[in-house]
Scaffold this motif. Structure first.
Motif, PDB file in Angstrom:
ATOM      1  N   LEU A   1       0.098   8.172 -11.923  1.00  0.00           N
ATOM      2  CA  LEU A   1       1.531   8.301 -11.680  1.00  0.00           C
ATOM      3  C   LEU A   1       2.235   7.698 -12.885  1.00  0.00           C
ATOM      4  O   LEU A   1       2.108   6.498 -13.156  1.00  0.00           O
ATOM      5  CB  LEU A   1       1.939   7.581 -10.394  1.00  0.00           C
ATOM      6  N   ILE A   2       2.959   8.539 -13.603  1.00  0.00           N
ATOM      7  CA  ILE A   2       3.592   8.137 -14.862  1.00  0.00           C
ATOM      8  C   ILE A   2       5.093   8.372 -14.742  1.00  0.00           C
ATOM      9  O   ILE A   2       5.529   9.496 -14.481  1.00  0.00           O
ATOM     10  CB  ILE A   2       3.041   8.954 -16.048  1.00  0.00           C
ATOM     11  N   THR A   3       5.879   7.340 -14.917  1.00  0.00           N
ATOM     12  CA  THR A   3       7.329   7.500 -14.816  1.00  0.00           C
ATOM     13  C   THR A   3       7.939   7.804 -16.183  1.00  0.00           C
ATOM     14  O   THR A   3       7.378   7.457 -17.223  1.00  0.00           O
ATOM     15  CB  THR A   3       8.000   6.244 -14.225  1.00  0.00           C
ATOM     16  N   GLY A   4       9.081   8.476 -16.148  1.00  0.00           N
ATOM     17  CA  GLY A   4       9.809   8.764 -17.383  1.00  0.00           C
ATOM     18  C   GLY A   4       9.110   9.765 -18.274  1.00  0.00           C
ATOM     19  O   GLY A   4       8.792   9.465 -19.428  1.00  0.00           O
ATOM     20  N   CYS A   5       8.886  10.978 -17.756  1.00  0.00           N
ATOM     21  CA  CYS A   5       8.062  11.958 -18.469  1.00  0.00           C
ATOM     22  C   CYS A   5       8.837  13.119 -19.093  1.00  0.00           C
ATOM     23  O   CYS A   5       8.225  14.112 -19.508  1.00  0.00           O
ATOM     24  CB  CYS A   5       6.996  12.520 -17.527  1.00  0.00           C
ATOM     25  N   SER A   6      10.132  13.015 -19.159  1.00  0.00           N
ATOM     26  CA  SER A   6      10.878  14.129 -19.762  1.00  0.00           C
ATOM     27  C   SER A   6      10.660  14.197 -21.266  1.00  0.00           C
ATOM     28  O   SER A   6      10.643  15.276 -21.854  1.00  0.00           O
ATOM     29  CB  SER A   6      12.373  14.003 -19.449  1.00  0.00           C
TER      30      SER A   6
ATOM     31  N   ILE B   1       0.630  12.886 -12.278  1.00  0.00           N
ATOM     32  CA  ILE B   1       1.894  13.076 -11.571  1.00  0.00           C
ATOM     33  C   ILE B   1       2.961  12.467 -12.466  1.00  0.00           C
ATOM     34  O   ILE B   1       2.971  11.257 -12.699  1.00  0.00           O
ATOM     35  CB  ILE B   1       1.897  12.383 -10.197  1.00  0.00           C
ATOM     36  N   GLY B   2       3.825  13.309 -12.988  1.00  0.00           N
ATOM     37  CA  GLY B   2       4.839  12.843 -13.917  1.00  0.00           C
ATOM     38  C   GLY B   2       6.216  12.908 -13.298  1.00  0.00           C
ATOM     39  O   GLY B   2       6.572  13.904 -12.659  1.00  0.00           O
ATOM     40  N   THR B   3       6.999  11.857 -13.465  1.00  0.00           N
ATOM     41  CA  THR B   3       8.327  11.833 -12.860  1.00  0.00           C
ATOM     42  C   THR B   3       9.398  12.210 -13.877  1.00  0.00           C
ATOM     43  O   THR B   3       9.335  11.834 -15.046  1.00  0.00           O
ATOM     44  CB  THR B   3       8.665  10.457 -12.258  1.00  0.00           C
ATOM     45  N   VAL B   4      10.360  12.979 -13.403  1.00  0.00           N
ATOM     46  CA  VAL B   4      11.536  13.358 -14.182  1.00  0.00           C
ATOM     47  C   VAL B   4      12.748  13.189 -13.282  1.00  0.00           C
ATOM     48  O   VAL B   4      12.619  12.970 -12.079  1.00  0.00           O
ATOM     49  CB  VAL B   4      11.429  14.817 -14.698  1.00  0.00           C
TER      50      VAL B   4
ATOM     51  N   ASN C   1       4.249   2.328 -15.741  1.00  0.00           N
ATOM     52  CA  ASN C   1       5.681   2.031 -15.650  1.00  0.00           C
ATOM     53  C   ASN C   1       6.319   2.276 -17.014  1.00  0.00           C
ATOM     54  O   ASN C   1       6.475   1.359 -17.827  1.00  0.00           O
ATOM     55  CB  ASN C   1       5.887   0.571 -15.222  1.00  0.00           C
ATOM     56  N   ASN C   2       6.661   3.531 -17.256  1.00  0.00           N
ATOM     57  CA  ASN C   2       7.197   3.916 -18.556  1.00  0.00           C
ATOM     58  C   ASN C   2       8.708   4.134 -18.541  1.00  0.00           C
ATOM     59  O   ASN C   2       9.367   3.969 -19.566  1.00  0.00           O
ATOM     60  CB  ASN C   2       6.494   5.198 -19.035  1.00  0.00           C
ATOM     61  N   ALA C   3       9.271   4.490 -17.400  1.00  0.00           N
ATOM     62  CA  ALA C   3      10.712   4.754 -17.327  1.00  0.00           C
ATOM     63  C   ALA C   3      11.502   3.506 -17.699  1.00  0.00           C
ATOM     64  O   ALA C   3      11.218   2.409 -17.230  1.00  0.00           O
ATOM     65  CB  ALA C   3      11.095   5.221 -15.930  1.00  0.00           C
ATOM     66  N   GLY C   4      12.470   3.673 -18.555  1.00  0.00           N
ATOM     67  CA  GLY C   4      13.298   2.554 -18.978  1.00  0.00           C
ATOM     68  C   GLY C   4      14.178   2.976 -20.133  1.00  0.00           C
ATOM     69  O   GLY C   4      14.051   4.084 -20.659  1.00  0.00           O
ATOM     70  N   TYR C   5      15.055   2.110 -20.537  1.00  0.00           N
ATOM     71  CA  TYR C   5      15.926   2.404 -21.667  1.00  0.00           C
ATOM     72  C   TYR C   5      16.383   1.096 -22.283  1.00  0.00           C
ATOM     73  O   TYR C   5      16.145   0.014 -21.734  1.00  0.00           O
ATOM     74  CB  TYR C   5      17.125   3.242 -21.223  1.00  0.00           C
TER      75      TYR C   5
ATOM     76  N   GLY D   1      13.247  -1.516 -11.051  1.00  0.00           N
ATOM     77  CA  GLY D   1      12.630  -0.190 -10.917  1.00  0.00           C
ATOM     78  C   GLY D   1      11.126  -0.262 -11.064  1.00  0.00           C
ATOM     79  O   GLY D   1      10.382   0.391 -10.319  1.00  0.00           O
ATOM     80  N   CYS D   2      10.653  -1.060 -12.018  1.00  0.00           N
ATOM     81  CA  CYS D   2       9.211  -1.212 -12.202  1.00  0.00           C
ATOM     82  C   CYS D   2       8.565  -1.915 -11.007  1.00  0.00           C
ATOM     83  O   CYS D   2       7.463  -1.556 -10.584  1.00  0.00           O
ATOM     84  CB  CYS D   2       8.938  -1.987 -13.486  1.00  0.00           C
ATOM     85  N   VAL D   3       9.243  -2.907 -10.471  1.00  0.00           N
ATOM     86  CA  VAL D   3       8.706  -3.605  -9.298  1.00  0.00           C
ATOM     87  C   VAL D   3       8.623  -2.651  -8.102  1.00  0.00           C
ATOM     88  O   VAL D   3       7.651  -2.686  -7.340  1.00  0.00           O
ATOM     89  CB  VAL D   3       9.554  -4.842  -8.961  1.00  0.00           C
ATOM     90  N   ARG D   4       9.621  -1.801  -7.959  1.00  0.00           N
ATOM     91  CA  ARG D   4       9.573  -0.811  -6.870  1.00  0.00           C
ATOM     92  C   ARG D   4       8.341   0.090  -7.002  1.00  0.00           C
ATOM     93  O   ARG D   4       7.674   0.401  -6.012  1.00  0.00           O
ATOM     94  CB  ARG D   4      10.843   0.034  -6.872  1.00  0.00           C
ATOM     95  N   MET D   5       8.038   0.489  -8.239  1.00  0.00           N
ATOM     96  CA  MET D   5       6.872   1.345  -8.460  1.00  0.00           C
ATOM     97  C   MET D   5       5.571   0.583  -8.227  1.00  0.00           C
ATOM     98  O   MET D   5       4.607   1.131  -7.690  1.00  0.00           O
ATOM     99  CB  MET D   5       6.913   1.909  -9.883  1.00  0.00           C
ATOM    100  N   ILE D   6       5.538  -0.674  -8.625  1.00  0.00           N
ATOM    101  CA  ILE D   6       4.355  -1.500  -8.381  1.00  0.00           C
ATOM    102  C   ILE D   6       4.094  -1.614  -6.878  1.00  0.00           C
ATOM    103  O   ILE D   6       2.950  -1.521  -6.417  1.00  0.00           O
ATOM    104  CB  ILE D   6       4.538  -2.884  -9.028  1.00  0.00           C
TER     105      ILE D   6
END
Length: 285
Positions: free
Chosen positions: A7-12, A31-34, A83-87, A111-116
């Protein structure tokens, strides 16, 4: 063993998209999130059999719950969370709004804690798993003009270290991945710039912000090599808790460690003698 499920976040774009490609090339499920519906087809076109695109916003618990239900129903396991999504929000601390500070921490930390919390029940049941937190060299060293971003990544560093200690004995391995400058959109369209209008910050925060903006698109770091390193980490029996990426990251960490040690030793005579003495402790019982 069945194919590992990622599960990989921030895949756009950026690291997330490149990592999806590597995972699929290795024959594993990604599984990539966008955040936009039209991005799903683009992501799944990488490999329709192994890549699953889903809508997920790390600030929205309902989308995270939907992802959890999908994983339970379609795969029944989760082997790697990235946990890749971020800015990055850039600007002097004084000139960054409360609203922007809260948003930065909500995405990069909460957001990362929610994914964890999504991942851990799967991994505890399996007694195995890898969690990669994409932090930054900015999570180990503060810089002018990126103080709020620094704060969010420092926080994630501490969470990752603690989580590694909490879960190592049950086979869950946690690594904080600390990239230096890479040729992604981080300093470009993905960043939020809070411009400085205070003269006193002209040669500190404003100057560093401008240098970051100027180098965008010309960074030395190769995102493809970076994600191959991330993949390799998940194949190790004993992966590190920290993995800097790129020569600039290793150089900066070396400088920071030397400066930190020198500063600590220089003022030891003030900070160390603040405990009760042995005699005082004896008198206190």
């Amino acid at each position: 063993m069945s194919k590992r499920v990622w599960l990989i976040t921030g895949c756009s774009t950026g690291f997330g998209r490149e990592l999806v490609k590597v995972v699929a090339e290795k024959g594993e499920i990604a599984i990539g999130t966008v955040r936009k519906k039209e991005q799903i087809a683009q992501l799944e076109s990488i490999n329709p059999e192994l890549v699953k695109g889903i809508i997920l916003d790390v600030q929205k618990q309902d989308t995270i719950e939907q992802a959890k239900q999908l994983i339970e129903k379609e795969y029944g396991r989760l082997d790697v969370l990235v946990n890749n999504a971020g800015y990055g929000t850039l600007g002097p601390i004084e000139e960054t709004s409360e609203e922007e500070i809260q948003r930065q921490f909500d995405v990069n930390v909460f957001g990362c804690v929610r994914m964890i919390k999504l991942a851990l029940p799967f991994m505890r049941k399996q007694r195995s798993g890898n969690i990669l937190n994409i932090t930054s060299i900015a999570g180990l060293n503060g810089f002018p003009g990126v103080g709020i971003y620094n704060g969010s990544k420092f926080a994630l560093e501490g969470i990752g270290e603690a989580l590694a200690a909490e879960t190592r004995h049950i086979g869950i391995k946690v690594t904080n991945v600390e990239p230096g400058p890479f040729r992604t959109d981080w300093a470009g369209r993905s960043a939020t710039y809070n411009e400085s209008n205070i003269e006193e910050y002209k040669e500190t925060a404003a100057k560093n912000m401008e240098s970051i903006r100027e180098v965008s698109g010309n960074q030395i770091g190769d995102p493809v090599r970076a994600v191959n390193a991330m993949y390799e980490i998940t194949t190790l029996e004993n992966p590190p808790v920290h993995l800097p990426l790129g020569k600039p990251a290793y150089k900066r960490i070396g400088i920071r460690l030397a400066e930190f040690k020198e500063e600590i030793e220089q003022y030891r005579h003030i900070g160390q003698p603040t405990d009760y003495t042995e005699e005082e402790l004896e008198q206190m019982g």
